[in-house]
Design an enzyme around this catalytic site. Structure first.
Site, PDB file in Angstrom:
ATOM      1  N   LYS A 101      27.252  50.138  52.579  1.00  0.00           N
ATOM      2  CA  LYS A 101      27.015  49.505  50.748  1.00  0.00           C
ATOM      3  C   LYS A 101      25.994  49.890  51.121  1.00  0.00           C
ATOM      4  O   LYS A 101      25.041  51.007  49.578  1.00  0.00           O
ATOM      5  CB  LYS A 101      27.232  48.599  50.946  1.00  0.00           C
ATOM      6  CG  LYS A 101      28.563  47.607  51.411  1.00  0.00           C
ATOM      7  CD  LYS A 101      29.239  47.861  50.492  1.00  0.00           C
ATOM      8  CE  LYS A 101      30.549  47.103  49.908  1.00  0.00           C
ATOM      9  NZ  LYS A 101      30.933  47.096  51.084  1.00  0.00           N
TER      10      LYS A 101
HETATM   11  C1  LIG Z   1      32.297  47.155  51.409  1.00  0.00           C
HETATM   12  C2  LIG Z   1      32.868  47.113  52.795  1.00  0.00           C
HETATM   13  C3  LIG Z   1      34.442  47.445  52.709  1.00  0.00           C
HETATM   14  C4  LIG Z   1      35.319  47.779  51.538  1.00  0.00           C
HETATM   15  O1  LIG Z   1      35.070  48.543  51.209  1.00  0.00           O
HETATM   16  P1  LIG Z   1      35.762  49.100  49.320  1.00  0.00           P
HETATM   17  O2  LIG Z   1      34.914  50.172  49.422  1.00  0.00           O
HETATM   18  O3  LIG Z   1      35.241  48.006  48.702  1.00  0.00           O
HETATM   19  O4  LIG Z   1      37.053  49.212  49.849  1.00  0.00           O
HETATM   20  C5  LIG Z   1      34.890  48.231  54.208  1.00  0.00           C
HETATM   21  N1  LIG Z   1      33.633  47.295  55.364  1.00  0.00           N
HETATM   22  C6  LIG Z   1      32.576  47.472  55.142  1.00  0.00           C
HETATM   23  C7  LIG Z   1      31.720  46.957  56.764  1.00  0.00           C
HETATM   24  C8  LIG Z   1      32.219  47.189  53.747  1.00  0.00           C
HETATM   25  O5  LIG Z   1      31.086  45.830  53.814  1.00  0.00           O
END
Ligand SMILES: *Cc1c(COP(=O)(O)O)cnc(C)c1O
Length: 499
Positions: free
Chosen positions: A113
């Site tokens: 993120k």
């Molecule tokens: C947010 C997240 C996901 C999922 O990603 P999306 O873009 O919501 O599909 C997968 N793995 C981790 C560690 C995340 O923080």
């Protein structure tokens, strides 16, 4: 370049407006009216410049209302070795023949993120200035664990902003909770919700489009914006690392320019995998997008049958950031795939809101099956995969990435497809230490093991250096301990704004 809403193609706004607004008032999501295409030569050439410059180049195709300086200000401020513990920003590990893990967690909060949330505050403040918004921007965020912390870190003490984060009180890991509840900064608020991520997300979404709430904010000289992956400013930065990884594979001689690859992504809200799809639309050759879910396998079923049905049991799993039954960004994919038919999209998502279920057309089902493979993996298989990769390659996966590795293995066994494959590695294993240790040692940790003992133990097992931001949590005080019911989000927002 203008942006439409997935529920009204007649909406025509600039990138700056789309980023500030976050979500369209009709409930739809913003998308550029056309995905810009890059030649293979241009893509391959990106391998020779540093990450921030690749980002600036790709941004310039989408943010046509930004000046070159403004774009450079954003990309240089975000993608540098002060925030990221790798000067490449993203690392790629070739763990096995033809399998590349794209490590997207070298940022300050140790999950992918950060790739978007380190830059979103800059994109947002430049955008607000550009369209003469002199209001205070209130970032409202629902998190399944990683977004919340990454957004808090990105926005803390950014002038002209406030940030409020809601997380499911019992749906995040101990380290994730501690990362959020100890957050510093004068403009931040963090609140637990007695419910799951979907409760948090639905609550936040309702506030965004609630005319009365918006009117009250206006009176206070404030305006809402979103740091969730429904914001275009979240998605755009994610396209960069897929184009970038392709360019690097070419540069390193792992593939020839033009060669197709597969991309596997552990998926929750569908933002990350959608960014990969947009990278393909821009010109990187992709054979299959491998969409990995955990036991909350609504997407697996959707890809296989064309029926999206969220009326099912919700499971809390070892990969909490994927514990989602409504994958918001799927709306953008469907909009593109059905030829931008806003009436059709609106119909489906009205049905989803009303009945929790919709079914796409046969044409769309066929298109989906052509580009996507859907699979899922339960907690046992997640642990098996962590152990398998640890034993075979001395590499430690986190629980989310493990789900993607497992589904990729299933895909390969099923199809025999040996194309080179990039697997998005979305979190540092240190964020989910308990589960990772239990997977490797095959025995549960003593119940009273604190977060920091877990970190020490994982260090001994994995030999991976401990991210500084996590070891520092030890000396931080909990600042936010409020937990509310799922119908109390509006009250919490007003209390926070008034204080
Ligand atoms: C947010 C997240 C996901 C999922 O990603 P999306 O873009 O919501 O599909 C997968 N793995 C981790 C560690 C995340 O923080």
């Amino acid at each position: 370049m203008y942006y439409n809403s997935t529920r009204n193609s007649g909406v025509k706004i600039t990138a700056a407006e789309a980023i500030v607004q976050g979500i369209s008032l009709d409930g739809g999501l913003f998308l550029p009216c056309k995905i810009p295409a890059l030649s293979m030569e241009k893509i391959a050439g990106l391998g020779d410049i540093r990450y921030s410059k690749r980002a600036a180049f790709i941004f310039s195709k989408y943010l046509t209302d930004f000046t070159e300086e403004e774009i450079r200000y954003c990309t240089e401020s975000a993608y540098n070795d002060k925030s990221f513990d790798s000067e490449n920003i993203v690392e790629m590990e070739n763990i096995a023949e033809g399998v590349y893990l794209l490590e997207l967690w070298r940022g300050p909060t140790c999950a992918f993120k950060d790739m978007a949330l380190q830059i979103l505050p800059y994109l947002l403040s430049v955008s607000a200035k550009k369209i003469n918004i002199n209001k205070e921007i209130v970032i409202l965020t629902a998190t399944s664990g990683d977004t919340g912390k990454a957004a808090l870190d990105g926005f803390k003490d950014v002038d002209g902003t406030k940030i409020i984060v809601f997380y499911p009180d019992e749906g995040v890991s101990a380290i994730q909770k501690l990362q959020m509840t100890t957050q510093d900064g004068d403009n931040v608020a963090v609140c637990g919700v007695r419910g799951n991520f979907d409760d948090c997300q639905s609550g936040v979404k309702a506030l965004f489009t609630d005319l009365e709430v918006n009117k009250l904010l206006e009176e206070k000289g404030m305006v809402f914006s979103s740091a969730n992956s429904i914001n275009w400013g979240r998605l755009l930065p994610q396209i960069v690392y897929y184009v970038s990884s392709y360019a690097l594979l070419v540069k390193n001689g792992d593939i020839k320019a033009g060669e197709k690859i597969n991309i596997a992504v552990p998926t929750g809200n569908f933002g990350n995998i959608l960014a990969a799809y947009l990278a393909m639309e821009m010109g990187i050759p992709v054979n299959k997008f491998i969409c990995a879910s955990n036991k909350n396998n609504v997407l697996t079923d959707f890809i296989k049958t064309g029926v999206y049905d969220k009326n099912r049991e919700f499971f809390t799993t070892l990969s909490p950031s994927m514990d989602i039954l409504i994958s918001s960004n799927l709306e953008r994919l469907l909009y593109i795939m059905c030829g931008r038919d806003d009436t059709l999209v609106k119909e489906w998502f009205d049905k989803l809101a009303k009945d929790g279920r919709y079914e796409v057309t046969d044409t769309l089902k066929a298109k989906l099956a052509e580009s996507f493979y859907g699979g899922f993996c339960d907690d046992e298989q997640t642990k098996e995969t962590i152990k398998e990769i640890y034993d075979k390659y001395s590499y430690t996966l986190d629980t989310h990435t493990a789900a993607a590795v497992r589904v990729y293995e299933d895909y390969k066994a099923e199809t025999g497809d040996c194309l080179k494959t990039v697997i998005a590695s979305t979190a540092s294993p240190y964020k989910f230490g308990n589960s990772v240790i239990e997977a490797i040692t095959s025995e549960p940790l003593p119940a009273a093991t604190d977060e920091f003992a877990v970190i020490d133990k994982l260090f001994k097992l994995s030999g991976m250096s401990v991210p500084q931001s996590l070891s520092e949590l030890k000396n931080k005080k909990v600042r936010f301990d409020t937990v509310i019911g799922k119908d109390e989000l509006q009250a919490y927002v007003f209390k926070t704004i008034n204080s």
